[in-house]
Enzyme design. Structure first.
Site, PDB file in Angstrom:
ATOM      1  N   PHE A   1       1.727  -3.595   3.979  1.00 14.05           N
ATOM      2  CA  PHE A   1       2.272  -4.924   4.209  1.00 14.05           C
ATOM      3  C   PHE A   1       3.468  -4.985   4.151  1.00 14.05           C
ATOM      4  O   PHE A   1       4.169  -4.785   3.038  1.00 14.05           O
ATOM      5  CB  PHE A   1       1.271  -5.802   3.865  1.00 14.05           C
ATOM      6  CG  PHE A   1      -0.015  -6.018   4.215  1.00 14.05           C
ATOM      7  CD1 PHE A   1      -0.496  -5.345   5.299  1.00 14.05           C
ATOM      8  CD2 PHE A   1      -1.033  -6.955   3.520  1.00 14.05           C
ATOM      9  CE1 PHE A   1      -2.097  -5.362   5.544  1.00 14.05           C
ATOM     10  CE2 PHE A   1      -2.215  -7.024   3.768  1.00 14.05           C
ATOM     11  CZ  PHE A   1      -2.823  -6.242   4.931  1.00 14.05           C
TER      12      PHE A   1
ATOM     13  N   GLU B   1      -1.587   5.019  13.703  1.00 11.31           N
ATOM     14  CA  GLU B   1      -1.296   6.168  12.997  1.00 11.31           C
ATOM     15  C   GLU B   1      -1.568   7.405  13.715  1.00 11.31           C
ATOM     16  O   GLU B   1      -0.801   8.294  13.707  1.00 11.31           O
ATOM     17  CB  GLU B   1      -2.161   6.199  11.794  1.00 11.31           C
ATOM     18  CG  GLU B   1      -1.678   7.394  10.866  1.00 11.31           C
ATOM     19  CD  GLU B   1      -2.109   7.295   9.468  1.00 11.31           C
ATOM     20  OE1 GLU B   1      -1.468   8.205   8.665  1.00 11.31           O
ATOM     21  OE2 GLU B   1      -3.220   6.679   9.168  1.00 11.31           O
TER      22      GLU B   1
ATOM     23  N   CYS C   1       0.892  -1.096   0.049  1.00 12.24           N
ATOM     24  CA  CYS C   1       0.072   0.078  -0.040  1.00 12.24           C
ATOM     25  C   CYS C   1       0.976   1.407   0.074  1.00 12.24           C
ATOM     26  O   CYS C   1       0.303   2.394  -0.096  1.00 12.24           O
ATOM     27  CB  CYS C   1      -0.978  -0.168   1.202  1.00 12.24           C
ATOM     28  SG  CYS C   1      -1.759  -1.461   1.236  1.00 12.24           S
TER      29      CYS C   1
ATOM     30  N   HIS D   1      -2.992   7.659   6.211  1.00 15.22           N
ATOM     31  CA  HIS D   1      -3.308   6.204   5.476  1.00 15.22           C
ATOM     32  C   HIS D   1      -4.650   5.697   5.842  1.00 15.22           C
ATOM     33  O   HIS D   1      -5.377   5.325   5.078  1.00 15.22           O
ATOM     34  CB  HIS D   1      -2.112   5.461   6.163  1.00 15.22           C
ATOM     35  CG  HIS D   1      -2.099   4.153   5.211  1.00 15.22           C
ATOM     36  ND1 HIS D   1      -1.958   3.806   4.084  1.00 15.22           N
ATOM     37  CD2 HIS D   1      -2.293   2.837   5.725  1.00 15.22           C
ATOM     38  CE1 HIS D   1      -2.092   2.788   3.662  1.00 15.22           C
ATOM     39  NE2 HIS D   1      -2.065   1.901   4.530  1.00 15.22           N
TER      40      HIS D   1
ATOM     41  N   LYS E   1      -9.967   7.656   2.021  1.00 16.69           N
ATOM     42  CA  LYS E   1     -10.245   6.237   1.912  1.00 16.69           C
ATOM     43  C   LYS E   1     -11.807   6.052   2.310  1.00 16.69           C
ATOM     44  O   LYS E   1     -12.314   4.863   2.071  1.00 16.69           O
ATOM     45  CB  LYS E   1      -9.431   5.314   2.492  1.00 16.69           C
ATOM     46  CG  LYS E   1      -8.054   5.171   2.132  1.00 16.69           C
ATOM     47  CD  LYS E   1      -7.061   4.205   2.671  1.00 16.69           C
ATOM     48  CE  LYS E   1      -5.767   4.157   2.063  1.00 16.69           C
ATOM     49  NZ  LYS E   1      -4.842   5.336   2.431  1.00 16.69           N
TER      50      LYS E   1
ATOM     51  N   HIS F   1      -9.788   1.667  -0.299  1.00 12.13           N
ATOM     52  CA  HIS F   1      -8.284   1.390  -0.115  1.00 12.13           C
ATOM     53  C   HIS F   1      -7.750   0.890  -1.712  1.00 12.13           C
ATOM     54  O   HIS F   1      -7.981  -0.114  -2.069  1.00 12.13           O
ATOM     55  CB  HIS F   1      -8.080   0.553   0.891  1.00 12.13           C
ATOM     56  CG  HIS F   1      -6.640   0.416   1.208  1.00 12.13           C
ATOM     57  ND1 HIS F   1      -5.448   1.241   0.554  1.00 12.13           N
ATOM     58  CD2 HIS F   1      -5.696  -0.269   2.403  1.00 12.13           C
ATOM     59  CE1 HIS F   1      -4.169   0.898   0.781  1.00 12.13           C
ATOM     60  NE2 HIS F   1      -4.461   0.233   1.969  1.00 12.13           N
TER      61      HIS F   1
END
Length: 413
Positions: free
Chosen positions: A399, A314, A163, A303, A335, A340
């Site tokens: 990831f 975050e 991502c 994010h 998002k 996403h």
């Protein structure tokens, strides 16, 4: 060697708009892209909805013969690239195409053709596999197609960091410009992973929402009742060039990328590091390279995936970096509207930051209903707000523990 890098073109294909104008209209109106899946029959899947690109026809951009040799992730990339390059006026007359490069990443690549060809192998044997299978599937081929279509002969490759892919592509492009390898770079990310296998895989991880009764309201970053991210698809592209080259061409400058920071959690294949420690280092590095202080930042495009641990860590990272100023900064997760976009997320959200600066609007975080005491920032709930934005931070975490933070600033000559 250390050239200033400015943004001169934008291109987008997203679940809430198939060009930049439509996309920004959707962002400022708080439009959700969530809806029942149409790309395949999801009846046997735990999650039956996603944020799909809608009303998109690749034949509007390229010949149908060429389109057949591309996976959807390439379709979206080609369309977004066309828009960005046209807006920036990148052509044979204005640019030396030997010095125009392309870096376009994808977190997953051609998963649809992978599924189809695997089925062909099992049902009909190896002799029925298409000779175009491999060059259609590989993640770098979007950059290759764009280079071929537009005859761009500078640095050309892909980044893959889940991502964080789109943001890493932008960062790599900046390095080529700063070190004199190119005058202009097209950079971004693309993804087309809303397939039977893609959705099943994320369901198996328990990473995506199962709120099938409310697709439009399922992506709810920072909300106490969030239950996972929503799969999205599409592409975001930015034309970047050295300030000297942009001035020579006399093109409009939309903003400047002033800082970037990359780090690794070195912690876990999917879970973020405790306290957002890796994100903290990426954000600090972005501030350092931009020569900015924490109090200089006006907006953070988080994010903000709508997963339990990402939003919490975050928030912790932002508090660690910005201290007492953390609650004064406008934060939002777009998002909540787009879902996403995986490998395209960082690039699409860099476009959001650029337009937020240009238009003086902080995008909202929609679907926010129940406050989470562990996510207590000013997340711009449900409605956009007007604000002068000089510097915007874009976070993207992937990831594998990949962290990327970009600082986009209002251009000052």
């Amino acid at each position: 060697m250390n050239h200033r890098v400015v943004i001169t073109g934008l291109g987008a294909v997203t679940p809430i708009g198939n060009n930049v104008s439509e996309f920004w209209d959707g962002i400022t109106k708080g439009r959700s892209g969530g809806a029942p899946i149409t790309h395949f029959d999801p009846c046997d899947h735990t999650t039956k909805f996603a944020c799909e690109v809608k009303n998109f026809d690749i034949k509007d951009f390229i010949h149908p013969r060429d389109a057949k040799r591309m996976d959807p992730f390439c379709h979206y990339a080609v369309a977004a690239a066309n828009e960005a390059l046209q807006q920036a006026g990148v052509n044979q007359e204005s640019c030396d195409k030997d010095r125009v490069g392309v870096i376009v990443g994808s977190g997953i690549g051609g998963i649809l053709i992978f599924e189809n060809q695997t089925r062909e192998l099992v049902e009909n044997g190896p002799r029925r596999i298409s000779p175009f299978f491999i060059p259609t599937m590989i993640a770098d081929i979007a950059a290759g197609h764009i280079s071929i279509i537009h005859q761009l002969r500078g640095p050309n490759y892909a980044t893959t960091s889940a991502c964080a892919t789109g943001s890493h592509a932008i960062g790599a492009a900046i390095r080529h410009l700063q070190f004199g390898d190119a005058d202009v770079m097209l950079a971004g990310g693309t993804e087309g992973a809303i397939t039977a296998l893609g959705v099943a895989g994320f369901n198996a991880m328990k990473a995506i929402s199962t709120r099938n009764d409310d697709p439009a309201g399922a992506s709810r970053p920072f909300d106490l009742d969030r239950d996972g991210f929503i799969m999205g698809e599409g592409s975001g592209m930015l034309v970047l060039e050295t300030l000297e080259h942009a001035r020579k061409r006399g093109v409009e400058i939309f903003g400047e990328i002033t800082g970037m920071g990359f780090s690794a959690d070195a912690h876990h294949i999917t879970a973020p590091a405790p306290g957002g420690e890796g994100a903290v280092r990426a954000i600090h590095r972005a501030l350092e390279t931009a020569g900015l202080n924490p109090e200089d930042i006006d907006y953070v495009n988080a994010h903000g995936t709508s997963t339990l641990y990402n939003d919490k860590t975050e928030t912790e990272a932002i508090k660690t970096v910005f201290g007492d100023n953390a609650h004064k900064i406008s934060v939002s997760s777009t998002k909540s509207m787009t879902g996403h976009l995986l490998g395209a997320a960082g690039a699409v959200e860099s476009i959001v930051c650029t337009l937020a600066i240009k238009n003086g609007i902080v995008p909202p975080t929609i679907n926010y209903h129940t406050p989470d005491p562990e996510c207590d920032l000013d997340i711009t709930p449900n409605e956009p707000k007007e604000k002068k934005i000089r510097h915007a931070l874009n976070n993207a975490f992937g990831f594998g523990g990949h962290n990327a933070s970009l600082l986009i600033s209002a251009f000052e000559g």
